[in-house]
Write a protein that holds these residues in place. Structure first.
Motif, PDB file in Angstrom:
ATOM      1  N   GLY A   5     -51.911  -7.784 -60.980  1.00  0.00           N
ATOM      2  CA  GLY A   5     -52.015  -7.005 -62.203  1.00  0.00           C
ATOM      3  C   GLY A   5     -53.088  -5.949 -62.088  1.00  0.00           C
ATOM      4  O   GLY A   5     -54.208  -6.247 -61.654  1.00  0.00           O
ATOM      5  N   THR A   7     -55.161  -3.096 -64.328  1.00  0.00           N
ATOM      6  CA  THR A   7     -55.426  -2.669 -65.693  1.00  0.00           C
ATOM      7  C   THR A   7     -56.723  -1.875 -65.752  1.00  0.00           C
ATOM      8  O   THR A   7     -57.441  -1.757 -64.770  1.00  0.00           O
ATOM      9  N   SER A  18     -53.085   3.555 -59.490  1.00  0.00           N
ATOM     10  CA  SER A  18     -51.736   3.008 -59.349  1.00  0.00           C
ATOM     11  C   SER A  18     -50.938   3.798 -58.311  1.00  0.00           C
ATOM     12  O   SER A  18     -50.269   3.217 -57.446  1.00  0.00           O
ATOM     13  N   ARG A  93     -39.481  -4.986 -66.488  1.00  0.00           N
ATOM     14  CA  ARG A  93     -40.385  -5.635 -65.521  1.00  0.00           C
ATOM     15  C   ARG A  93     -39.656  -6.738 -64.758  1.00  0.00           C
ATOM     16  O   ARG A  93     -39.802  -6.860 -63.536  1.00  0.00           O
ATOM     17  N   LEU A 108     -48.226  -4.812 -60.894  1.00  0.00           N
ATOM     18  CA  LEU A 108     -47.840  -4.492 -62.263  1.00  0.00           C
ATOM     19  C   LEU A 108     -48.972  -3.705 -62.911  1.00  0.00           C
ATOM     20  O   LEU A 108     -50.065  -4.242 -63.114  1.00  0.00           O
ATOM     21  N   ASP A 109     -48.721  -2.446 -63.193  1.00  0.00           N
ATOM     22  CA  ASP A 109     -49.696  -1.558 -63.832  1.00  0.00           C
ATOM     23  C   ASP A 109     -49.499  -1.702 -65.338  1.00  0.00           C
ATOM     24  O   ASP A 109     -48.552  -1.164 -65.904  1.00  0.00           O
ATOM     25  N   ILE A 110     -50.393  -2.472 -65.982  1.00  0.00           N
ATOM     26  CA  ILE A 110     -50.228  -2.821 -67.399  1.00  0.00           C
ATOM     27  C   ILE A 110     -51.533  -2.533 -68.141  1.00  0.00           C
ATOM     28  O   ILE A 110     -52.524  -3.250 -67.969  1.00  0.00           O
ATOM     29  N   LEU A 113     -53.152  -5.610 -70.158  1.00  0.00           N
ATOM     30  CA  LEU A 113     -52.931  -6.848 -69.408  1.00  0.00           C
ATOM     31  C   LEU A 113     -53.648  -8.034 -70.057  1.00  0.00           C
ATOM     32  O   LEU A 113     -53.076  -9.117 -70.203  1.00  0.00           O
ATOM     33  N   GLY A 118     -50.801 -10.714 -70.562  1.00  0.00           N
ATOM     34  CA  GLY A 118     -50.078 -10.514 -69.308  1.00  0.00           C
ATOM     35  C   GLY A 118     -50.804 -11.071 -68.099  1.00  0.00           C
ATOM     36  O   GLY A 118     -50.179 -11.337 -67.065  1.00  0.00           O
ATOM     37  N   TRP A 119     -52.112 -11.269 -68.207  1.00  0.00           N
ATOM     38  CA  TRP A 119     -52.893 -11.786 -67.078  1.00  0.00           C
ATOM     39  C   TRP A 119     -52.427 -13.173 -66.646  1.00  0.00           C
ATOM     40  O   TRP A 119     -52.617 -13.573 -65.497  1.00  0.00           O
ATOM     41  N   VAL A 122     -49.970 -13.173 -63.479  1.00  0.00           N
ATOM     42  CA  VAL A 122     -50.333 -12.537 -62.210  1.00  0.00           C
ATOM     43  C   VAL A 122     -51.274 -13.426 -61.406  1.00  0.00           C
ATOM     44  O   VAL A 122     -51.999 -14.253 -61.966  1.00  0.00           O
ATOM     45  N   ILE A 125     -56.142  -9.993 -60.362  1.00  0.00           N
ATOM     46  CA  ILE A 125     -56.360  -8.955 -61.367  1.00  0.00           C
ATOM     47  C   ILE A 125     -57.273  -7.881 -60.799  1.00  0.00           C
ATOM     48  O   ILE A 125     -58.372  -8.179 -60.308  1.00  0.00           O
TER      49      ILE A 125
END
Length: 197
Positions: A5, A7, A18, A93, A108-110, A113, A118-119, A122, A125
């Motif tokens: 991930g 962020t 990214s 996704r 995953l560019d969130i 996150l 979302g963390w 993954v 991080i």
């Protein structure tokens, strides 16, 4: 597959970082780009957003400035918008992950996150960061941005110090692009070594 991930708060340079990971050959899912696609001309969410927030769309799709004005200071409206966007992004996704199932690493560019949990999905991080004065000058240089709007956005985001504390890797973007690229290459090498160990 190692799912990583990426962020960082607004103005930290996450989009630039990214792209650097993509240049290193790591497949990247860009949540922001997916939102733009869904809200763009003939985007899948344009009709639903117009129905929920009349007057925020046009021939080019969603007027992001008008929509932001409508939801940033209105928590219930923001939740309503997120209920439209998040499931659509999640489907995209999942399709990305299925497409890259054979890759050793995906990123995953969130932006949110941590804020949207979302963390939990993954293995590693990465947090993109810069000093507060650098962040502020970058953000306020954007067209249509105001100090008030910037403050509203920051209130929606976990403080940078907390993100850094929870990161496996921190990428400082206050220096030159070459320095940032060197950091990305070192981290990509570490991730590859771990993914293939």
């Amino acid at each position: 597959m190692m799912v990583v991930g990426l962020t960082g708060s607004i103005g930290m340079g996450k989009s630039t970082v990214s792209k650097m990971f993509a240049d290193e050959g790591i497949p990247v899912f860009d949540a922001d780009a997916e939102v733009h696609r869904l809200q763009g001309r003939e985007g899948a969410l344009v009709e639903a957003i117009e129905a929920s927030f009349p007057g925020t769309t046009g021939q080019a799709g969603v007027d992001r400035g008008a929509l932001a004005e409508r939801v940033l200071a209105a928590p219930e409206a923001l939740r309503q918008l997120e209920a439209l966007i998040h499931p659509a992004v999640a489907r995209a996704r999942e399709a990305f992950l299925a497409k890259h199932a054979a890759d050793p690493i995906v990123l995953l560019d969130i932006p949110l996150l941590f804020e949207k949990e979302g963390w939990r999905a993954v293995a590693k991080i990465l947090v993109v960061s810069a000093p507060a004065d650098v962040q502020r000058s970058r953000v306020l240089a954007r067209p249509g941005m105001t100090a008030e709007k910037f403050a509203q956005i920051l209130r929606q985001q976990l403080p940078d110090a907390e993100k850094r504390a929870r990161a496996d890797f921190v990428i400082d973007t206050a220096g030159s692009l070459d320095r940032t690229r060197d950091s990305v290459r070192r981290i990509a090498a570490c991730l590859r070594a771990e993914a293939t160990a």
